[in-house]
Design a protein around this motif. Structure first.
Motif, PDB file in Angstrom:
ATOM      1  N   LEU A   1      26.603  51.715  29.184  1.00  0.00           N
ATOM      2  CA  LEU A   1      26.480  50.944  30.425  1.00  0.00           C
ATOM      3  C   LEU A   1      25.652  51.685  31.460  1.00  0.00           C
ATOM      4  N   LYS A   2      25.093  50.913  32.386  1.00  0.00           N
ATOM      5  CA  LYS A   2      24.333  51.503  33.496  1.00  0.00           C
ATOM      6  C   LYS A   2      24.766  50.867  34.809  1.00  0.00           C
ATOM      7  N   LYS A   3      24.337  51.446  35.892  1.00  0.00           N
ATOM      8  CA  LYS A   3      24.687  50.941  37.216  1.00  0.00           C
ATOM      9  C   LYS A   3      24.230  49.486  37.367  1.00  0.00           C
ATOM     10  N   GLY A   4      25.119  48.663  37.893  1.00  0.00           N
ATOM     11  CA  GLY A   4      24.790  47.255  38.105  1.00  0.00           C
ATOM     12  C   GLY A   4      25.215  46.342  36.971  1.00  0.00           C
ATOM     13  N   ASP A   5      25.502  46.906  35.781  1.00  0.00           N
ATOM     14  CA  ASP A   5      26.076  46.091  34.713  1.00  0.00           C
ATOM     15  C   ASP A   5      27.439  45.577  35.153  1.00  0.00           C
ATOM     16  N   GLU A   6      27.867  44.465  34.576  1.00  0.00           N
ATOM     17  CA  GLU A   6      29.148  43.881  34.968  1.00  0.00           C
ATOM     18  C   GLU A   6      30.095  43.793  33.780  1.00  0.00           C
ATOM     19  N   VAL A   7      31.365  44.062  34.039  1.00  0.00           N
ATOM     20  CA  VAL A   7      32.411  43.904  33.033  1.00  0.00           C
ATOM     21  C   VAL A   7      33.502  43.019  33.635  1.00  0.00           C
ATOM     22  N   ILE A   8      34.136  42.245  32.779  1.00  0.00           N
ATOM     23  CA  ILE A   8      35.122  41.257  33.230  1.00  0.00           C
ATOM     24  C   ILE A   8      36.467  41.535  32.578  1.00  0.00           C
ATOM     25  N   VAL A   9      37.511  41.561  33.403  1.00  0.00           N
ATOM     26  CA  VAL A   9      38.886  41.598  32.910  1.00  0.00           C
ATOM     27  C   VAL A   9      39.611  40.387  33.493  1.00  0.00           C
ATOM     28  N   SER A  10      40.883  40.217  33.112  1.00  0.00           N
ATOM     29  CA  SER A  10      41.636  39.088  33.664  1.00  0.00           C
ATOM     30  C   SER A  10      42.825  39.584  34.469  1.00  0.00           C
ATOM     31  N   THR A  11      43.314  38.720  35.337  1.00  0.00           N
ATOM     32  CA  THR A  11      44.489  39.039  36.155  1.00  0.00           C
ATOM     33  C   THR A  11      45.728  39.249  35.296  1.00  0.00           C
ATOM     34  N   LEU A  12      45.744  38.707  34.092  1.00  0.00           N
ATOM     35  CA  LEU A  12      46.930  38.750  33.238  1.00  0.00           C
ATOM     36  C   LEU A  12      47.066  40.041  32.440  1.00  0.00           C
ATOM     37  N   GLU A  13      46.186  41.010  32.667  1.00  0.00           N
ATOM     38  CA  GLU A  13      46.177  42.189  31.798  1.00  0.00           C
ATOM     39  C   GLU A  13      47.318  43.167  32.074  1.00  0.00           C
ATOM     40  N   HIS A  14      47.723  43.836  31.011  1.00  0.00           N
ATOM     41  CA  HIS A  14      48.558  45.038  31.081  1.00  0.00           C
ATOM     42  C   HIS A  14      47.727  46.140  31.714  1.00  0.00           C
ATOM     43  N   HIS A  15      48.372  47.072  32.384  1.00  0.00           N
ATOM     44  CA  HIS A  15      47.627  48.159  33.037  1.00  0.00           C
ATOM     45  C   HIS A  15      46.711  48.903  32.076  1.00  0.00           C
TER      46      HIS A  15
ATOM     47  N   VAL B   1      37.031  39.999  37.964  1.00  0.00           N
ATOM     48  CA  VAL B   1      38.366  39.614  37.512  1.00  0.00           C
ATOM     49  C   VAL B   1      38.502  38.097  37.405  1.00  0.00           C
ATOM     50  N   ILE B   2      38.957  37.611  36.247  1.00  0.00           N
ATOM     51  CA  ILE B   2      39.266  36.197  36.063  1.00  0.00           C
ATOM     52  C   ILE B   2      40.603  35.919  36.748  1.00  0.00           C
ATOM     53  N   PRO B   3      40.660  35.002  37.715  1.00  0.00           N
ATOM     54  CA  PRO B   3      41.927  34.730  38.392  1.00  0.00           C
ATOM     55  C   PRO B   3      42.878  33.894  37.537  1.00  0.00           C
ATOM     56  N   MET B   4      44.128  33.817  37.983  1.00  0.00           N
ATOM     57  CA  MET B   4      45.157  33.023  37.302  1.00  0.00           C
ATOM     58  C   MET B   4      45.675  31.938  38.239  1.00  0.00           C
ATOM     59  N   ASN B   5      46.355  30.944  37.654  1.00  0.00           N
ATOM     60  CA  ASN B   5      46.992  29.909  38.468  1.00  0.00           C
ATOM     61  C   ASN B   5      48.503  30.093  38.459  1.00  0.00           C
TER      62      ASN B   5
ATOM     63  N   PRO C   1      49.334  43.300  38.999  1.00  0.00           N
ATOM     64  CA  PRO C   1      48.580  42.198  39.630  1.00  0.00           C
ATOM     65  C   PRO C   1      49.242  40.832  39.472  1.00  0.00           C
ATOM     66  N   ILE C   2      49.947  40.606  38.367  1.00  0.00           N
ATOM     67  CA  ILE C   2      50.663  39.335  38.187  1.00  0.00           C
ATOM     68  C   ILE C   2      51.782  39.222  39.211  1.00  0.00           C
ATOM     69  N   MET C   3      52.537  40.301  39.384  1.00  0.00           N
ATOM     70  CA  MET C   3      53.638  40.278  40.346  1.00  0.00           C
ATOM     71  C   MET C   3      53.110  40.110  41.773  1.00  0.00           C
ATOM     72  N   ASP C   4      51.982  40.742  42.065  1.00  0.00           N
ATOM     73  CA  ASP C   4      51.371  40.577  43.392  1.00  0.00           C
ATOM     74  C   ASP C   4      50.958  39.128  43.627  1.00  0.00           C
ATOM     75  N   PHE C   5      50.471  38.469  42.571  1.00  0.00           N
ATOM     76  CA  PHE C   5      50.076  37.064  42.691  1.00  0.00           C
ATOM     77  C   PHE C   5      51.271  36.196  43.095  1.00  0.00           C
ATOM     78  N   TYR C   6      52.433  36.477  42.469  1.00  0.00           N
ATOM     79  CA  TYR C   6      53.624  35.689  42.772  1.00  0.00           C
ATOM     80  C   TYR C   6      54.386  36.223  43.988  1.00  0.00           C
ATOM     81  N   LYS C   7      53.933  37.375  44.525  1.00  0.00           N
ATOM     82  CA  LYS C   7      54.579  37.998  45.688  1.00  0.00           C
ATOM     83  C   LYS C   7      56.045  38.328  45.392  1.00  0.00           C
TER      84      LYS C   7
END
Length: 404
Positions: free
Chosen positions: A108-122, A141-145, A365-371
């Motif tokens: 990878l180099k500077k400016g490349d993008e990587v995507i994870v999801s909100t549902l991930e384990h740490h 980050v892919i958000p969740m509903n 992040p999941i718990m933060d989403f649900y507060k």
């Protein structure tokens, strides 16, 4: 149809008592229990052919090597990998993810993008954050509903020709949500990105075909699927594994060593430095054979029955809320009682011999989403019963009465 009472006899621990009560084990998403057949494989190794592998010409070493490589073949067949050398033994899912993340530091180099999801384990968040810090890549980050599902329209918007990697779990450990990984993989490939799927939570419930998915990397842990702790697997397409540099240096991963230059071994040994968890690898193969003999279609059908029953019974308790209500989920129920901390409920359930997991489940992040601070998570396996779910329901009612 599963003969659950016969299956339960394979698991010695299920006959024990905790705090004077019969054990009800509903922490399978953290670690599944181990059948006697796998325990026997562990005892057999240390009793009869304990030796280092790949290096020795003596009989014990050859026997251990043959058993270890047979386990690799078992895992290859189970996941339908094209080549046995695409199966890399690791210490577990976390090790597998870090191995790939380390390798991509060189790609990878500077400016490349990587995507994870909100549902991930740490373990499928932090290594990629570290990777971005090292390379200057950007983490998206892919958000969740509210149902606990990924918002796929937002995923579409995140993808671009700058996207190099996508990381997503097959099934959420905290909520049980089954993600649309085939769609995620295909869309990532359309922009030229590679995909790593964290299969730790999926492997106990579904039989994954890595070629049908066309996934670039798939990772799993033995202890989630009736095997021992401390061993896991990284599947990687041959083309990608050849691109990645070695993760560790040492014995076994080399072809030739001089003080001027070292050349590396071919796959899979390039990524398997040092003496591996030989017994663990062999036992992992035994665990997969055990589950394959039961049959994953039968396992999934029965566990869905447990999920439906548990969901219905728990929702009859006033003030109980379930988090993760996707129509596509596996046998995990994350819930809270209104006004009561999940830790307190878990402590009372333990006094009744019922093992559940409480907290954020390494998915903050999941718990933060649900507060919320966390949930009570009951995760069912094919050796659990509706009678045990009834005990859980009564335990939750008692905890509610005591803590309200």
């Amino acid at each position: 149809m599963l003969k659950v009472e016969n299956i339960r006899k394979d698991f010695p621990i299920l006959s024990r008592h905790v705090n004077g009560k019969p054990l009800v084990y509903f922490d399978n998403a953290a670690t599944s229990q181990t059948p006697q057949q796998v325990i026997d494989a562990i005892v057999d190794y240390y009793s009869n052919y304990n030796a280092n592998i790949h290096r020795g010409v003596h009989t014990l070493s050859q026997e251990a090597t043959d058993k270890y490589e047979a386990a690799r073949q078992t895992i290859q067949n189970h996941f339908n990998a094209k080549h046995a050398h695409e199966i890399i033994f690791t210490s577990g899912t976390t090790h597998s993810i870090n191995l790939v993340a380390n390798g991509f530091s060189a790609l990878l180099k500077k400016g490349d993008e990587v995507i994870v999801s909100t549902l991930e384990h740490h373990s499928n968040i932090v290594p990629w954050q570290m990777l971005c810090e090292r390379t200057g890549a950007i983490l998206k980050v892919i958000p969740m509903n509210v149902e606990g599902e990924l918002v796929m329209s937002d995923y579409d918007a995140l993808l671009s020709n700058k996207t190099k990697l996508v990381f997503v779990n097959h099934i959420s450990n905290a909520l049980g949500t089954i993600n649309p990984i085939k769609e995620i993989i295909d869309k990532a490939h359309n922009v030229g990105a590679a995909v790593l799927v964290d299969g730790a939570q999926a492997c106990p419930h579904v039989k994954t075909d890595v070629q049908a998915l066309d996934v670039d990397f798939y990772v799993a842990s033995a202890h989630k699927m009736c095997g021992p702790t401390g061993v896991g697997v990284l599947y990687g397409k041959e083309v990608w594994l050849n691109k990645l540099p070695p993760y560790q240096g040492g014995g076994e991963m080399i072809a030739e060593v001089t003080f001027k230059k070292t050349t590396y071994a071919e796959l899979p040994h390039k990524f398997e430095a040092g003496t591996p968890n030989i017994c663990g690898g062999i036992a992992f193969g035994a665990a997969i054979n055990y589950m394959d003999n039961i049959g994953f279609d039968a396992i999934a059908s029965y566990e869905n029955e447990l999920l439906d029953y548990g969901t219905q019974k728990l929702l009859e308790i006033e003030g109980l809320k379930i988090y993760g209500t996707s129509k596509h989920k596996t046998s995990v129920i994350s819930f809270n009682l209104e006004g009561i901390h999940p830790y307190d409920v878990g402590t009372i359930l333990d006094k009744m011999g019922i093992a559940v997991r409480t907290g954020h489940h390494c998915a903050q992040p999941i718990m933060d989403f649900y507060k919320i601070p966390g949930t009570i998570r009951a995760s069912f396996a094919f050796y659990n019963t509706k009678t045990e779910i009834d005990a859980l329901v009564e335990g939750v009612k008692k905890a509610k009465m005591m803590l309200s």
